[in-house]
Every structure is written in structure tokens, then in C-alpha cells.
Design an enzyme around this catalytic site. Sequence first.
Site: not given
Length: 294
Positions: A9, A88-89, A113, A195, A244
Site C-alpha cells: 500500500q 505487507s500487502l 484483508r 502491523h 502478518q
Amino acid sequence: MKAYVFPGQGAQFSGMGLDLFEKSPQAQDLFHQANHILGFSITDIMFEGSAEDLKQTKVTQPAVFLHSVILSKVMGDSFKPDMVAGHSLGELSALVANKVLSFEDGLKLVSKRAQAMQKACELEPSTMAAVLGLEDEMVESVCSETEGIVVAANYNCPGQLVISGAYDAVERACENLKERGARRAMILPVGGAFHSPLMEPARKDLAEAIENATFNDPICPVYQNVSTFAVNDPAEIKKNLVFQLTAPVKWTQSVQNMIKDGASEFIEVGPGKVLQGLVKKIDRSTATSSAEIG
């Protein structure tokens, strides 16, 4: 060895993916599938929407995922990874590109998500902040000493760490970090504390969807944000993906392990060049480039 890396992102931009759509019938088919799966025309927003339109979490995450995954597919035979990783994503993009997840299952998980994270963000005012110019250990120490929920969230490269948590706690930590010599400690324009432990409701929401998805054997190892080492076992990949959302993105450590395991070239698949910049800061001698249509 070639390492293909997938952004997260923040890499989105107005007009993203339009060149793929115009150049490739395969891309057109996949974008049309995506509109059907999501239940709204994400292509309209990607190709013609404003930066503000693209900032909606339910749009941002699928948009970046689609740009990356469709690019990897239209590259054809030139897409030959020896290893993959995503920030991440981007880890979900990497898992579709290396055949662990189908295009449809990957997109459904990304959509779930995004919605789960948005819901978690609305439960408590929370944010993230970028910290520049301090050792990781110092940042971790200040976070642990600061009252409230604030943790190290993104280990992006040496001297660049993002912290995440409750708004007041992140503000206090920023002041403390400046006192300890941080070059900068600035609040980021994000929707919430990604996170961090505050994403626990999202992790629970997503865990069920991940458990129900089919995970196949990968065509090459994936270096996941949680573990940082090469993973080939679908059950382990699934477990790491569940954790995650509440665990830090260990990007520095992942890149270092990929280099140690033989990566000599990092190719960024998707919008922007953020990951190439981070790789260069981790190891200046490593070659980087952007993926192109084959």
C-alpha cells in the site's frame, strides 16, 4: 539469481494499470474478472479515479495487487523468479505470482484483508510514524518504554523504521525518539495502526478466510515478512500469512537473507520504485530494475 519483489500500500497512482490493459488482451480479461469478483468497477477507479479515490482502503489494496499480479502474468516466459517476496500487502501478490494462490483466491483474500483492516482501524484512533536516523534497537527500546500501545512495525532499511500503535502512544514515542537523536519522527497519513496488536480483530477476520483458501506448492521460495527466511511449505506459508497483520514487516532482514541465499538482481513487479530504493539502501551493490511487459 533473480528475486522478484512486490510493493504494498502506498505505491498506487492515478492511471495505474491502464498501459497493461491497453497492451494486453490477457490483462483485459483479468481486469474484467477482477471487476466481477469485487462487485464494483475497480478499473474505472484505477484508470480514471483521483488520488483521493484510490486512497480508500477497499480500493488501494486490490488496485496495487492487481497491477502487480497482472503484470507478472503478462510478462509471460520472461517471468522466471528464483525467489519472491512482497512488502505487507505485496506478499499476497507474490503468492499468486509464484502459484501458491489462484488469481481469484488471492484477490478475494486481498479484498477481505482490506475490509478487515478498515474495520479494525475504526475501533480505536491509531496511526503509524516513520522514524529516520536511529538504530533499530534504539527505536524498539523507546517503543517498549513508552506508555500505551506502540511497536516497531516496518523494518524498511537500515535507519528507516516505521512504528505503529494507538495515536497518543505514537505521538509520545515520536517526541521521545527525537530526544534520542532521530533525524525525523513523523506521523504518516495512514488509516490506522497496521502491523501492530491493534490489528488483532482484522487478523481473526482474515484467519478464517486464509484457512479456507487452497494453498499450493510454490514454484520458488517465498521470503515472508514474518519469518524472513525461504519458505516452500504451503502450511507454513499459510500460518505466516495469518500472523502478518499483527507482526512487523521485516523487509530489511528478508532482503538480507535473499542476498545471502544468492539473489543478485531484484526486479520490482508493480507500481512505483519504492522497493528498489529500499534494496539499494540495504545493499548498494545489488542490481535493481522494474518489471516490464514481455
